[in-house]
Motif scaffolding. Structure first.
Motif, PDB file in Angstrom:
ATOM      1  N   TRP A   1       0.837  -1.202   0.000  1.00  8.74           N
ATOM      2  CA  TRP A   1       0.000   0.000   0.000  1.00  8.74           C
ATOM      3  C   TRP A   1       0.870   1.250   0.000  1.00  8.74           C
ATOM      4  O   TRP A   1       1.727   1.414   0.881  1.00  8.74           O
ATOM      5  CB  TRP A   1      -0.878   0.053   1.261  1.00  8.74           C
ATOM      6  CG  TRP A   1      -1.363  -1.286   1.690  1.00  8.74           C
ATOM      7  CD1 TRP A   1      -2.387  -1.996   1.120  1.00  8.74           C
ATOM      8  CD2 TRP A   1      -0.854  -2.092   2.778  1.00  8.74           C
ATOM      9  NE1 TRP A   1      -2.542  -3.190   1.788  1.00  8.74           N
ATOM     10  CE2 TRP A   1      -1.623  -3.267   2.802  1.00  8.74           C
ATOM     11  CE3 TRP A   1       0.173  -1.930   3.710  1.00  8.74           C
ATOM     12  CZ2 TRP A   1      -1.388  -4.290   3.736  1.00  8.74           C
ATOM     13  CZ3 TRP A   1       0.403  -2.946   4.630  1.00  8.74           C
ATOM     14  CH2 TRP A   1      -0.371  -4.105   4.643  1.00  8.74           C
TER      15      TRP A   1
ATOM     16  N   ASP B   1       0.670   4.087   1.248  1.00  7.17           N
ATOM     17  CA  ASP B   1      -0.152   4.821   2.224  1.00  7.17           C
ATOM     18  C   ASP B   1       0.458   6.151   2.648  1.00  7.17           C
ATOM     19  O   ASP B   1      -0.117   6.861   3.478  1.00  7.17           O
ATOM     20  CB  ASP B   1      -0.452   3.947   3.454  1.00  7.17           C
ATOM     21  CG  ASP B   1       0.784   3.329   4.078  1.00  7.17           C
ATOM     22  OD1 ASP B   1       1.890   3.486   3.511  1.00  7.17           O
ATOM     23  OD2 ASP B   1       0.653   2.690   5.139  1.00  7.17           O
TER      24      ASP B   1
ATOM     25  N   ASP C   1       1.307   8.254   0.104  1.00 12.91           N
ATOM     26  CA  ASP C   1       1.159   9.015  -1.134  1.00 12.91           C
ATOM     27  C   ASP C   1       0.341  10.281  -0.869  1.00 12.91           C
ATOM     28  O   ASP C   1      -0.622  10.253  -0.084  1.00 12.91           O
ATOM     29  CB  ASP C   1       0.451   8.148  -2.184  1.00 12.91           C
ATOM     30  CG  ASP C   1       0.671   8.656  -3.594  1.00 12.91           C
ATOM     31  OD1 ASP C   1       1.550   8.118  -4.283  1.00 12.91           O
ATOM     32  OD2 ASP C   1      -0.033   9.626  -3.987  1.00 12.91           O
TER      33      ASP C   1
ATOM     34  N   ASP D   1      -1.790  11.566  -2.709  1.00 12.89           N
ATOM     35  CA  ASP D   1      -3.157  11.359  -3.190  1.00 12.89           C
ATOM     36  C   ASP D   1      -3.779  10.133  -2.498  1.00 12.89           C
ATOM     37  O   ASP D   1      -3.349   9.004  -2.732  1.00 12.89           O
ATOM     38  CB  ASP D   1      -3.112  11.144  -4.715  1.00 12.89           C
ATOM     39  CG  ASP D   1      -4.496  11.003  -5.313  1.00 12.89           C
ATOM     40  OD1 ASP D   1      -5.486  10.863  -4.537  1.00 12.89           O
ATOM     41  OD2 ASP D   1      -4.593  11.017  -6.557  1.00 12.89           O
ATOM     42  N   PRO D   2      -4.816  10.353  -1.688  1.00 14.07           N
ATOM     43  CA  PRO D   2      -5.434   9.233  -0.952  1.00 14.07           C
ATOM     44  C   PRO D   2      -5.936   8.115  -1.871  1.00 14.07           C
ATOM     45  O   PRO D   2      -6.061   6.980  -1.432  1.00 14.07           O
ATOM     46  CB  PRO D   2      -6.591   9.889  -0.195  1.00 14.07           C
ATOM     47  CG  PRO D   2      -6.294  11.360  -0.192  1.00 14.07           C
ATOM     48  CD  PRO D   2      -5.466  11.642  -1.400  1.00 14.07           C
ATOM     49  N   LYS D   3      -6.220   8.445  -3.151  1.00 15.40           N
ATOM     50  CA  LYS D   3      -6.674   7.400  -4.087  1.00 15.40           C
ATOM     51  C   LYS D   3      -5.610   6.309  -4.277  1.00 15.40           C
ATOM     52  O   LYS D   3      -5.915   5.211  -4.715  1.00 15.40           O
ATOM     53  CB  LYS D   3      -7.009   8.029  -5.450  1.00 15.40           C
ATOM     54  CG  LYS D   3      -8.350   8.756  -5.455  1.00 15.40           C
ATOM     55  CD  LYS D   3      -8.949   8.894  -6.861  1.00 15.40           C
ATOM     56  CE  LYS D   3      -8.171   9.813  -7.789  1.00 15.40           C
ATOM     57  NZ  LYS D   3      -8.114  11.233  -7.313  1.00 15.40           N
ATOM     58  N   ASN D   4      -4.369   6.651  -3.970  1.00 12.82           N
ATOM     59  CA  ASN D   4      -3.280   5.673  -4.145  1.00 12.82           C
ATOM     60  C   ASN D   4      -2.977   4.866  -2.886  1.00 12.82           C
ATOM     61  O   ASN D   4      -2.098   4.004  -2.908  1.00 12.82           O
ATOM     62  CB  ASN D   4      -2.001   6.396  -4.605  1.00 12.82           C
ATOM     63  CG  ASN D   4      -2.159   6.961  -6.010  1.00 12.82           C
ATOM     64  OD1 ASN D   4      -2.881   6.381  -6.826  1.00 12.82           O
ATOM     65  ND2 ASN D   4      -1.497   8.080  -6.278  1.00 12.82           N
ATOM     66  N   HIS D   5      -3.680   5.153  -1.822  1.00 13.17           N
ATOM     67  CA  HIS D   5      -3.306   4.551  -0.528  1.00 13.17           C
ATOM     68  C   HIS D   5      -3.483   3.042  -0.457  1.00 13.17           C
ATOM     69  O   HIS D   5      -3.001   2.412   0.484  1.00 13.17           O
ATOM     70  CB  HIS D   5      -4.058   5.242   0.621  1.00 13.17           C
ATOM     71  CG  HIS D   5      -3.512   6.600   0.930  1.00 13.17           C
ATOM     72  ND1 HIS D   5      -3.951   7.360   1.980  1.00 13.17           N
ATOM     73  CD2 HIS D   5      -2.533   7.327   0.321  1.00 13.17           C
ATOM     74  CE1 HIS D   5      -3.274   8.510   2.003  1.00 13.17           C
ATOM     75  NE2 HIS D   5      -2.426   8.502   1.007  1.00 13.17           N
ATOM     76  N   HIS D   6      -4.193   2.467  -1.437  1.00 16.49           N
ATOM     77  CA  HIS D   6      -4.311   1.002  -1.448  1.00 16.49           C
ATOM     78  C   HIS D   6      -3.701   0.400  -2.700  1.00 16.49           C
ATOM     79  O   HIS D   6      -3.909  -0.778  -2.989  1.00 16.49           O
ATOM     80  CB  HIS D   6      -5.780   0.585  -1.227  1.00 16.49           C
ATOM     81  CG  HIS D   6      -6.213   0.867   0.192  1.00 16.49           C
ATOM     82  ND1 HIS D   6      -6.052  -0.038   1.216  1.00 16.49           N
ATOM     83  CD2 HIS D   6      -6.716   1.991   0.757  1.00 16.49           C
ATOM     84  CE1 HIS D   6      -6.469   0.499   2.353  1.00 16.49           C
ATOM     85  NE2 HIS D   6      -6.878   1.742   2.101  1.00 16.49           N
ATOM     86  N   LYS D   7      -2.902   1.194  -3.413  1.00 16.67           N
ATOM     87  CA  LYS D   7      -2.135   0.655  -4.550  1.00 16.67           C
ATOM     88  C   LYS D   7      -0.743   0.255  -4.062  1.00 16.67           C
ATOM     89  O   LYS D   7      -0.205   0.891  -3.142  1.00 16.67           O
ATOM     90  CB  LYS D   7      -1.968   1.736  -5.637  1.00 16.67           C
ATOM     91  CG  LYS D   7      -3.260   2.044  -6.355  1.00 16.67           C
ATOM     92  CD  LYS D   7      -3.013   3.078  -7.451  1.00 16.67           C
ATOM     93  CE  LYS D   7      -4.326   3.571  -8.025  1.00 16.67           C
ATOM     94  NZ  LYS D   7      -4.153   4.863  -8.730  1.00 16.67           N
TER      95      LYS D   7
ATOM     96  N   GLU E   1      -3.511   4.077   7.869  1.00 19.77           N
ATOM     97  CA  GLU E   1      -4.898   4.356   8.285  1.00 19.77           C
ATOM     98  C   GLU E   1      -5.464   3.303   9.235  1.00 19.77           C
ATOM     99  O   GLU E   1      -6.626   3.404   9.653  1.00 19.77           O
ATOM    100  CB  GLU E   1      -5.787   4.476   7.035  1.00 19.77           C
ATOM    101  CG  GLU E   1      -5.465   5.732   6.236  1.00 19.77           C
ATOM    102  CD  GLU E   1      -5.836   5.644   4.750  1.00 19.77           C
ATOM    103  OE1 GLU E   1      -6.594   4.720   4.371  1.00 19.77           O
ATOM    104  OE2 GLU E   1      -5.343   6.488   3.982  1.00 19.77           O
TER     105      GLU E   1
ATOM    106  N   THR F   1       5.126   5.913  -1.776  1.00 22.16           N
ATOM    107  CA  THR F   1       4.212   6.511  -2.755  1.00 22.16           C
ATOM    108  C   THR F   1       4.319   5.714  -4.060  1.00 22.16           C
ATOM    109  O   THR F   1       5.249   4.907  -4.230  1.00 22.16           O
ATOM    110  CB  THR F   1       4.548   7.995  -3.065  1.00 22.16           C
ATOM    111  OG1 THR F   1       5.694   8.035  -3.923  1.00 22.16           O
ATOM    112  CG2 THR F   1       4.827   8.800  -1.797  1.00 22.16           C
TER     113      THR F   1
END
Ligand code: AHN
Ligand code: ZN
Length: 332
Positions: free
Chosen positions: A131, A133, A135, A137-143, A189, A304
């Motif tokens: 993750w 986490d 990053d 950008d929060p949209k990347n927090h699970h990539k 998170e 990130t």
């Protein structure tokens, strides 16, 4: 006193060089040490080669335990160590993540002179964080994190050292130990407790169950995020507690090798990393070469989606690789 032919040759060489102390031969002397009756020349670490080993790992995709990319990259790393003449051990184990998931991990060890009892251990983690986490950008927090610097850089430097070890063996036996599942610490998170033992699952396993029963080494050096642009390395605090003399040895070697600009002789901060568990459970005095200082953190793209090949600088790989070789080849 009886003067043997080899001793007289050494005396003659000393006489010849004494008068001509120019920069070139001074550099040559600084890079080498007398090991009794012959001189050790430290081979040249090749940064382009190391860079290609970093890229090869990144090209598999994020090496998150349980994925195809992880399996393929593990096979690649073990294959390269074998190609470079190491005795290879694959250590598989099932461990539990902070969220209760079972992970199949793979620690990969390449050993040189496995019969020697005098050893140095070099470590790096090779897995990627699942993750991104940290990053912006929060949209990347699970990539997943591509893990060029945080993962591939240390393993890439160790592969280049393996290639050098095959060509010229130092006096001691060397173990290159690629650790899995370092980067499995709780998601930022996560609302539960954040415990140090959620990190470094591969090293926790290895330190309690080394690849060879009764394994020991004189000391260990861990490489983590050793390829970033403009990276500088400071004495990490847990390393200072357990292996202060090794920190000094490595920072002095950096100066000798011409990389004092990268290795700043000041305190950084404490980092929970694989060396913590290696010191604690395996009791091998081990330092961490990691670009950390309080306030600054690790590096710009840490955890990130931008920790990709653009985050890698060959010059940093060179500074770290050459410094570690300076240490290893001068050990007797
Ligand atoms: C902590 O953030 C507590 N430790 C960082 C160790 C680490 C993460 N090394 C690489 N990624
Ligand atoms: Zn990480």
């Amino acid at each position: 006193m009886k003067i043997t032919p080899s001793l007289s040759a050494v005396l003659l060489a000393l006489l010849l060089t004494a008068g001509s102390c120019n920069t070139a031969n001074r550099q040559a002397r600084d890079n080498a040490q007398d090991n009794g009756n012959n001189t050790v020349n430290v081979p040249q670490f090749n940064a382009d080669s190391a860079y290609s080993y970093v890229k090869a790992q990144v090209d598999f995709g994020p090496r998150v335990p349980g994925t195809e990319a992880h399996k393929a990259c593990g096979d690649y790393l073990a294959g390269k160590l074998e190609q470079f003449g190491a005795k290879v051990y694959n250590q598989y184990a099932d461990v539990t993540g902070y969220d209760g998931t079972t992970l199949r991990i793979r620690n990969i060890v390449g050993s040189y002179k496995p019969e020697s009892r005098k050893r140095v251990a070099l470590f790096a983690h090779w897995d990627c964080r699942p993750w991104a986490d940290h990053d912006p950008d929060p949209k990347n927090h699970h990539k997943p994190v591509p893990g060029a610097n945080d993962g591939a850089s240390g393993a890439g430097v160790l592969l280049e050292i393996a290639r050098q070890l095959q060509q010229q063996q130092p006096a001691l036996g060397i173990d290159l130990i690629l650790l899995d599942a370092e980067d499995r610490g709780a998601h930022e998170e996560y609302e539960g407790q954040h415990l140090e033992e959620y990190w470094c699952l591969g090293s926790q396993y290895w330190a309690r169950n080394p690849h060879v029963q009764g394994y020991n080494a004189r000391f260990g050096i861990l490489l983590d995020m050793v390829g970033g642009h403009g990276a500088t390395f400071r004495y990490e605090w847990i390393s200072e507690e357990h292996a202060k003399d090794i920190n000094r040895k490595v920072w002095e070697a950096a100066e000798t090798a011409g990389y004092a600009g990268y290795f700043v002789p000041e305190g950084g901060g404490a980092v929970t990393d694989d060396h913590l568990f290696i010191n604690r459970y395996a009791r091998i005095p081990t330092i961490d070469i990691i670009p950390y200082s309080e306030g600054e953190g690790f590096f710009e793209h840490w955890h990130t989606v931008k920790d990709d090949m653009d985050a890698i600088d060959r010059n940093t790989l060179k500074a770290v690789g050459q410094t570690v070789m300076q240490v290893v080849y001068n050990e007797k």
